[in-house]
Motif scaffolding. Structure first.
Motif, PDB file in Angstrom:
ATOM      1  N   LEU A 229       0.825  -1.204   0.000  1.00 24.96           N
ATOM      2  CA  LEU A 229       0.000   0.000   0.000  1.00 24.96           C
ATOM      3  C   LEU A 229       0.864   1.262   0.000  1.00 24.96           C
ATOM      4  O   LEU A 229       0.553   2.246  -0.690  1.00 24.96           O
ATOM      5  N   LYS A 230       1.935   1.242   0.764  1.00 24.55           N
ATOM      6  CA  LYS A 230       2.842   2.391   0.809  1.00 24.55           C
ATOM      7  C   LYS A 230       3.484   2.607  -0.558  1.00 24.55           C
ATOM      8  O   LYS A 230       3.563   3.739  -1.045  1.00 24.55           O
ATOM      9  N   ALA A 231       3.933   1.540  -1.194  1.00 25.77           N
ATOM     10  CA  ALA A 231       4.564   1.635  -2.513  1.00 25.77           C
ATOM     11  C   ALA A 231       3.558   2.145  -3.543  1.00 25.77           C
ATOM     12  O   ALA A 231       3.892   2.977  -4.393  1.00 25.77           O
ATOM     13  N   ALA A 232       2.318   1.676  -3.462  1.00 23.40           N
ATOM     14  CA  ALA A 232       1.276   2.124  -4.384  1.00 23.40           C
ATOM     15  C   ALA A 232       0.996   3.606  -4.200  1.00 23.40           C
ATOM     16  O   ALA A 232       0.827   4.352  -5.165  1.00 23.40           O
ATOM     17  N   SER A 233       0.961   4.035  -2.954  1.00 22.79           N
ATOM     18  CA  SER A 233       0.720   5.450  -2.650  1.00 22.79           C
ATOM     19  C   SER A 233       1.848   6.317  -3.192  1.00 22.79           C
ATOM     20  O   SER A 233       1.610   7.378  -3.775  1.00 22.79           O
ATOM     21  N   GLN A 234       3.080   5.876  -3.017  1.00 23.63           N
ATOM     22  CA  GLN A 234       4.231   6.614  -3.525  1.00 23.63           C
ATOM     23  C   GLN A 234       4.206   6.667  -5.057  1.00 23.63           C
ATOM     24  O   GLN A 234       4.554   7.680  -5.652  1.00 23.63           O
ATOM     25  N   ASN A 235       3.775   5.569  -5.660  1.00 23.08           N
ATOM     26  CA  ASN A 235       3.653   5.514  -7.123  1.00 23.08           C
ATOM     27  C   ASN A 235       2.625   6.529  -7.618  1.00 23.08           C
ATOM     28  O   ASN A 235       2.856   7.221  -8.612  1.00 23.08           O
ATOM     29  N   GLU A 236       1.492   6.602  -6.928  1.00 23.51           N
ATOM     30  CA  GLU A 236       0.446   7.557  -7.298  1.00 23.51           C
ATOM     31  C   GLU A 236       0.945   8.988  -7.173  1.00 23.51           C
ATOM     32  O   GLU A 236       0.678   9.822  -8.037  1.00 23.51           O
ATOM     33  N   GLU A 237       1.678   9.266  -6.102  1.00 22.10           N
ATOM     34  CA  GLU A 237       2.238  10.605  -5.904  1.00 22.10           C
ATOM     35  C   GLU A 237       3.229  10.942  -7.015  1.00 22.10           C
ATOM     36  O   GLU A 237       3.232  12.056  -7.533  1.00 22.10           O
ATOM     37  N   LYS A 238       4.054   9.977  -7.363  1.00 22.47           N
ATOM     38  CA  LYS A 238       5.050  10.182  -8.430  1.00 22.47           C
ATOM     39  C   LYS A 238       4.353  10.439  -9.762  1.00 22.47           C
ATOM     40  O   LYS A 238       4.731  11.342 -10.510  1.00 22.47           O
ATOM     41  N   LEU A 239       3.318   9.669 -10.056  1.00 16.64           N
ATOM     42  CA  LEU A 239       2.566   9.857 -11.299  1.00 16.64           C
ATOM     43  C   LEU A 239       1.874  11.215 -11.324  1.00 16.64           C
ATOM     44  O   LEU A 239       1.857  11.891 -12.362  1.00 16.64           O
ATOM     45  N   ALA A 240       1.330  11.639 -10.200  1.00 13.56           N
ATOM     46  CA  ALA A 240       0.671  12.945 -10.120  1.00 13.56           C
ATOM     47  C   ALA A 240       1.683  14.061 -10.355  1.00 13.56           C
ATOM     48  O   ALA A 240       1.393  15.040 -11.060  1.00 13.56           O
ATOM     49  N   THR A 241       2.864  13.924  -9.794  1.00 11.92           N
ATOM     50  CA  THR A 241       3.918  14.914  -9.994  1.00 11.92           C
ATOM     51  C   THR A 241       4.346  14.956 -11.455  1.00 11.92           C
ATOM     52  O   THR A 241       4.524  16.034 -12.035  1.00 11.92           O
ATOM     53  N   GLN A 242       4.515  13.795 -12.058  1.00 16.70           N
ATOM     54  CA  GLN A 242       4.895  13.722 -13.473  1.00 16.70           C
ATOM     55  C   GLN A 242       3.821  14.360 -14.352  1.00 16.70           C
ATOM     56  O   GLN A 242       4.132  15.085 -15.296  1.00 16.70           O
ATOM     57  N   LYS A 243       2.570  14.094 -14.035  1.00 18.31           N
ATOM     58  CA  LYS A 243       1.475  14.671 -14.803  1.00 18.31           C
ATOM     59  C   LYS A 243       1.466  16.193 -14.686  1.00 18.31           C
ATOM     60  O   LYS A 243       1.303  16.904 -15.667  1.00 18.31           O
ATOM     61  N   ALA A 244       1.666  16.690 -13.475  1.00 18.75           N
ATOM     62  CA  ALA A 244       1.710  18.140 -13.260  1.00 18.75           C
ATOM     63  C   ALA A 244       2.880  18.760 -14.010  1.00 18.75           C
ATOM     64  O   ALA A 244       2.752  19.835 -14.606  1.00 18.75           O
ATOM     65  N   ASP A 245       4.022  18.079 -14.007  1.00 16.98           N
ATOM     66  CA  ASP A 245       5.189  18.570 -14.747  1.00 16.98           C
ATOM     67  C   ASP A 245       4.906  18.623 -16.243  1.00 16.98           C
ATOM     68  O   ASP A 245       5.267  19.591 -16.920  1.00 16.98           O
ATOM     69  N   MET A 246       4.257  17.602 -16.766  1.00 19.86           N
ATOM     70  CA  MET A 246       3.916  17.572 -18.195  1.00 19.86           C
ATOM     71  C   MET A 246       2.936  18.680 -18.543  1.00 19.86           C
ATOM     72  O   MET A 246       3.069  19.334 -19.583  1.00 19.86           O
ATOM     73  N   GLN A 247       1.971  18.919 -17.689  1.00 21.58           N
ATOM     74  CA  GLN A 247       1.005  19.991 -17.932  1.00 21.58           C
ATOM     75  C   GLN A 247       1.694  21.347 -17.940  1.00 21.58           C
ATOM     76  O   GLN A 247       1.394  22.196 -18.772  1.00 21.58           O
ATOM     77  N   ARG A 248       2.640  21.539 -17.026  1.00 18.02           N
ATOM     78  CA  ARG A 248       3.381  22.789 -16.963  1.00 18.02           C
ATOM     79  C   ARG A 248       4.189  22.993 -18.249  1.00 18.02           C
ATOM     80  O   ARG A 248       4.184  24.073 -18.839  1.00 18.02           O
ATOM     81  N   ILE A 249       4.825  21.931 -18.710  1.00 20.07           N
ATOM     82  CA  ILE A 249       5.608  22.002 -19.951  1.00 20.07           C
ATOM     83  C   ILE A 249       4.701  22.297 -21.137  1.00 20.07           C
ATOM     84  O   ILE A 249       5.032  23.129 -21.990  1.00 20.07           O
ATOM     85  N   GLU A 250       3.556  21.639 -21.197  1.00 18.99           N
ATOM     86  CA  GLU A 250       2.612  21.892 -22.287  1.00 18.99           C
ATOM     87  C   GLU A 250       2.138  23.337 -22.284  1.00 18.99           C
ATOM     88  O   GLU A 250       2.039  23.972 -23.333  1.00 18.99           O
ATOM     89  N   LEU A 251       1.856  23.877 -21.092  1.00 17.69           N
ATOM     90  CA  LEU A 251       1.429  25.276 -20.989  1.00 17.69           C
ATOM     91  C   LEU A 251       2.527  26.220 -21.477  1.00 17.69           C
ATOM     92  O   LEU A 251       2.253  27.183 -22.201  1.00 17.69           O
ATOM     93  N   GLU A 252       3.755  25.936 -21.103  1.00 17.88           N
ATOM     94  CA  GLU A 252       4.878  26.760 -21.555  1.00 17.88           C
ATOM     95  C   GLU A 252       5.015  26.683 -23.078  1.00 17.88           C
ATOM     96  O   GLU A 252       5.264  27.700 -23.735  1.00 17.88           O
ATOM     97  N   MET A 253       4.841  25.497 -23.619  1.00 19.64           N
ATOM     98  CA  MET A 253       4.942  25.328 -25.068  1.00 19.64           C
ATOM     99  C   MET A 253       3.818  26.072 -25.778  1.00 19.64           C
ATOM    100  O   MET A 253       4.035  26.700 -26.824  1.00 19.64           O
ATOM    101  N   LEU A 254       2.620  26.022 -25.228  1.00 18.10           N
ATOM    102  CA  LEU A 254       1.506  26.756 -25.818  1.00 18.10           C
ATOM    103  C   LEU A 254       1.773  28.255 -25.794  1.00 18.10           C
ATOM    104  O   LEU A 254       1.495  28.959 -26.765  1.00 18.10           O
ATOM    105  N   ARG A 255       2.317  28.742 -24.692  1.00 18.34           N
ATOM    106  CA  ARG A 255       2.665  30.176 -24.615  1.00 18.34           C
ATOM    107  C   ARG A 255       3.721  30.525 -25.660  1.00 18.34           C
ATOM    108  O   ARG A 255       3.646  31.569 -26.305  1.00 18.34           O
ATOM    109  N   ASP A 256       4.717  29.641 -25.815  1.00 22.23           N
ATOM    110  CA  ASP A 256       5.764  29.874 -26.815  1.00 22.23           C
ATOM    111  C   ASP A 256       5.175  29.920 -28.223  1.00 22.23           C
ATOM    112  O   ASP A 256       5.572  30.747 -29.043  1.00 22.23           O
ATOM    113  N   ILE A 257       4.228  29.022 -28.496  1.00 18.72           N
ATOM    114  CA  ILE A 257       3.558  29.022 -29.800  1.00 18.72           C
ATOM    115  C   ILE A 257       2.849  30.348 -30.002  1.00 18.72           C
ATOM    116  O   ILE A 257       2.947  30.973 -31.059  1.00 18.72           O
TER     117      ILE A 257
END
Length: 106
Positions: free
Chosen positions: A7-35
């Motif tokens: 359960l602890k490993a699953a929770s850490q995995n979910e947190e890591k995935l959420a962080t990765q998703k947020a990072d990707m969204q931030r990058i996409e937003l920056e790219m859209l602004r650049d466009i």
């Protein structure tokens, strides 16, 4: 003990995935602004239909919009996407509105 560790490993995995998703969204937003900035040829802080279609002819821009599942591979598709983004029908989009509407469509 094994269940707790799993359960602890699953929770850490979910947190890591959420962080990765947020990072990707931030990058996409920056790219859209650049466009947007690249498309704003006259520097007036808005993008017109003509400017948007022109920037969508660039392969990198097409690739980003494909990644967002918003096809702009032909001028007509780019024009149609602009029309959808421009819900007010003004023919001009400002950067915050452009980014906000694009993310909403994603």
């Amino acid at each position: 003990v094994i269940v707790e560790q799993t359960l602890k490993a699953a929770s850490q995995n979910e947190e890591k995935l959420a962080t990765q998703k947020a990072d990707m969204q931030r990058i996409e937003l920056e790219m859209l602004r650049d466009i947007f900035v690249s498309a704003d040829e006259n520097g007036d802080g808005t993008v017109s239909t003509k400017e948007f279609i022109k920037i969508c002819r660039h392969e990198q821009v097409r690739a980003l919009f494909d990644e967002l599942e918003l096809p702009v591979s032909r001028d007509r598709l780019a024009q149609r996407l602009f029309e959808v983004l421009d819900s007010t029908g003004s023919g001009e989009l400002e950067i915050p509105y452009f980014v906000e509407r694009t993310v909403e469509l994603k």
